[in-house]
Design a protein around this motif. Structure first.
Motif, PDB file in Angstrom:
ATOM      1  N   LEU A 218      -3.312 120.505  42.480  1.00 21.79           N
ATOM      2  CA  LEU A 218      -1.875 120.496  42.258  1.00 21.79           C
ATOM      3  C   LEU A 218      -1.138 119.513  43.168  1.00 21.79           C
ATOM      4  O   LEU A 218      -0.047 119.053  42.842  1.00 21.79           O
ATOM      5  N   SER A 219      -1.725 119.196  44.306  1.00 16.61           N
ATOM      6  CA  SER A 219      -1.070 118.297  45.260  1.00 16.61           C
ATOM      7  C   SER A 219      -1.138 116.841  44.837  1.00 16.61           C
ATOM      8  O   SER A 219      -0.327 116.028  45.294  1.00 16.61           O
ATOM      9  N   TYR A 220      -2.096 116.502  43.968  1.00 12.03           N
ATOM     10  CA  TYR A 220      -2.314 115.101  43.619  1.00 12.03           C
ATOM     11  C   TYR A 220      -2.500 114.954  42.111  1.00 12.03           C
ATOM     12  O   TYR A 220      -3.543 115.332  41.567  1.00 12.03           O
ATOM     13  N   ASN A 221      -1.502 114.397  41.444  1.00 10.81           N
ATOM     14  CA  ASN A 221      -1.632 114.040  40.032  1.00 10.81           C
ATOM     15  C   ASN A 221      -2.068 112.587  39.957  1.00 10.81           C
ATOM     16  O   ASN A 221      -1.314 111.679  40.324  1.00 10.81           O
ATOM     17  N   LEU A 222      -3.267 112.377  39.456  1.00  9.80           N
ATOM     18  CA  LEU A 222      -3.960 111.090  39.568  1.00  9.80           C
ATOM     19  C   LEU A 222      -4.286 110.527  38.188  1.00  9.80           C
ATOM     20  O   LEU A 222      -4.119 111.219  37.181  1.00  9.80           O
ATOM     21  N   PRO A 223      -4.749 109.288  38.102  1.00 11.53           N
ATOM     22  CA  PRO A 223      -5.039 108.697  36.794  1.00 11.53           C
ATOM     23  C   PRO A 223      -5.986 109.556  35.959  1.00 11.53           C
ATOM     24  O   PRO A 223      -6.923 110.164  36.475  1.00 11.53           O
ATOM     25  N   ALA A 224      -5.727 109.587  34.668  1.00  6.22           N
ATOM     26  CA  ALA A 224      -6.500 110.429  33.751  1.00  6.22           C
ATOM     27  C   ALA A 224      -7.957 109.970  33.687  1.00  6.22           C
ATOM     28  O   ALA A 224      -8.262 108.779  33.772  1.00  6.22           O
ATOM     29  N   ASN A 225      -8.854 110.952  33.519  1.00  9.82           N
ATOM     30  CA  ASN A 225     -10.276 110.637  33.373  1.00  9.82           C
ATOM     31  C   ASN A 225     -10.859 111.126  32.050  1.00  9.82           C
ATOM     32  O   ASN A 225     -12.080 111.055  31.845  1.00  9.82           O
TER      33      ASN A 225
END
Length: 411
Positions: A218-225
């Motif tokens: 929840l702390s890090y929304n990152l590029p989709a995989n």
């Protein structure tokens, strides 16, 4: 500032935006304002923050070089853990112009934060530098980590972004760990693009058992995989001549939650490298490819190649990965090229560094693979990565400024 990707605290913009100045009274109870890496930092940016109370209806307001003011909705998620509810907010800015300055603030009702700004990366990046930290986890206090972070950035003010290669905190569910980690970066964290990497300590519960790293997720929304159940666990992004690949090495800790983590990740990795043919391919992952006296459940040994090494090194050989940067063991070791699980003059270069936090150990040598090492016990250290079309250069420094080593890769 002209440096791509930097964000600085931007005050005194009321004269530039007179229509909005009157509403910016009071304060919003936001914490840990941060900007995160996106798949293409030239055209996008992710802004995140959190709070202890829900900020209903809040939004992000921004202005670009065309002067138009825009408002974006904010996604909010919450987590009730360690007797505290935290609310996590994400806003994704897309279709941005390269090499441009954007101003933004968070807005709710008649209250807004001070203005911030960031610069998108240039359309063409021939060369850049980045800071690589490992193992920022601390015991009792994160004050030393915060001071180290500031010291290093003052020394390398032109770095484009920073990564923390796992074990960001010592316990993934403890509120005080996350609060102190972020609190000791207050005022400086929004200035720099942040590349987080999951470590094993993010997967420990309050009673030190393996658990889902929900707070990290929840702390890090990152590029989709492409894998919703493993979103934010692994990802990739491009920066200049380098394609960066961030992997999750917590197959042991997550074996009961994601038993197919390794196979899904390998399948994704092969396709990702196929889709991104940059000059350089660099992997960031937490656990190292050597065991260094840590018992390995798969190989039933405490030395030589680790379970993570056996799982991933053949794939790195296959895909032509140039450089693999790891942490986990809280020391600096340069193993040079390794190919077919043996020291070589070709194949990926493997460099381990850390810690940047205050957890220090004495780590035995691996006489087969170690080409160079720092003294023991290891002081706080970090890497400066310089990348251009001609070469990759990795330099290890202690936080006190001592040069440990510079290693170059050319092809």
């Amino acid at each position: 500032m002209t440096l791509a990707g930097k964000v600085i605290l931007f005050l005194g913009l009321s004269s530039s935006f007179p229509r909005l100045a009157a509403a910016a009274s009071g304060t919003l109870p936001i914490e840990a304002l941060r900007q995160l890496i996106t798949a293409d930092p030239r055209h996008s940016r992710t802004i995140m923050w959190q709070s202890k109370t829900p900020l209903e209806g809040c939004r992000l307001q921004y202005q670009g070089p065309d002067g138009a003011m825009k408002n974006l909705p904010v996604n909010m998620e919450s987590l009730d853990e360690d007797r505290v509810v935290n609310y996590y907010y994400t806003c994704y800015l897309k279709d941005l112009a390269p090499d441009s300055t954007y101003h933004y603030r968070i807005w709710q009702g008649n209250i807004a934060t001070p203005w911030q700004n960031f610069n998108t990366a240039p359309a063409e990046i021939d060369a850049f530098s980045a800071l690589i930290f490992c193992d920022s986890q601390c015991g009792k206090t994160y004050a030393g980590w915060g001071q180290a972070f500031r010291t290093v950035w003052q020394r390398h003010a032109n770095a484009h972004f920073f990564a923390i290669v796992g074990d960001i905190v010592d316990n993934g569910q403890q509120e005080w760990q996350w609060q102190n980690f972020f609190a000791n970066l207050e005022g400086v964290l929004p200035q720099h693009i942040y590349v987080p990497v999951m470590g094993n300590h993010e997967c420990y519960s309050l009673i030190w058992k393996f658990c889902r790293p929900r707070r990290y997720e929840l702390s890090y929304n990152l590029p989709a995989n492409g894998s919703p159940e493993l979103q934010n666990h692994y990802y990739s992004y491009d920066y200049g001549p380098v394609h960066f690949i961030v992997l999750n090495t917590q197959m042991l800790e997550l074996k009961d939650i994601h038993p197919d983590l390794l196979e899904k990740q390998k399948t994704w990795l092969r396709q990702d490298v196929k889709n991104h043919r940059a000059k350089w391919q660099v992997v960031l992952m937490h656990k190292d490819i050597l065991a260094y006296d840590e018992y390995q459940e798969g190989s039933k040994t405490m030395m030589s190649i680790s379970d993570v090494g056996y799982a991933l090194m053949p794939v790195f050989d296959e895909l032509g990965i140039d450089l693999v940067l790891t942490g986990h063991m809280h020391t600096y070791r340069n193993r040079g090229h390794i190919h077919h699980l043996q020291p070589a003059e070709k194949g990926p270069v493997y460099i381990m560094s850390g810690p940047i936090g205050n957890q220090q150990y004495t780590v035995p040598a691996d006489k087969t693979f170690d080409r160079s090492a720092i003294y023991q016990p290891t002081p706080e250290n970090y890497l400066l990565l310089n990348a251009s079309n001609e070469k990759l250069s990795v330099t290890c420094y202690t936080v006190n400024g001592e040069l440990v080593e510079t290693y170059e890769i050319k092809k």
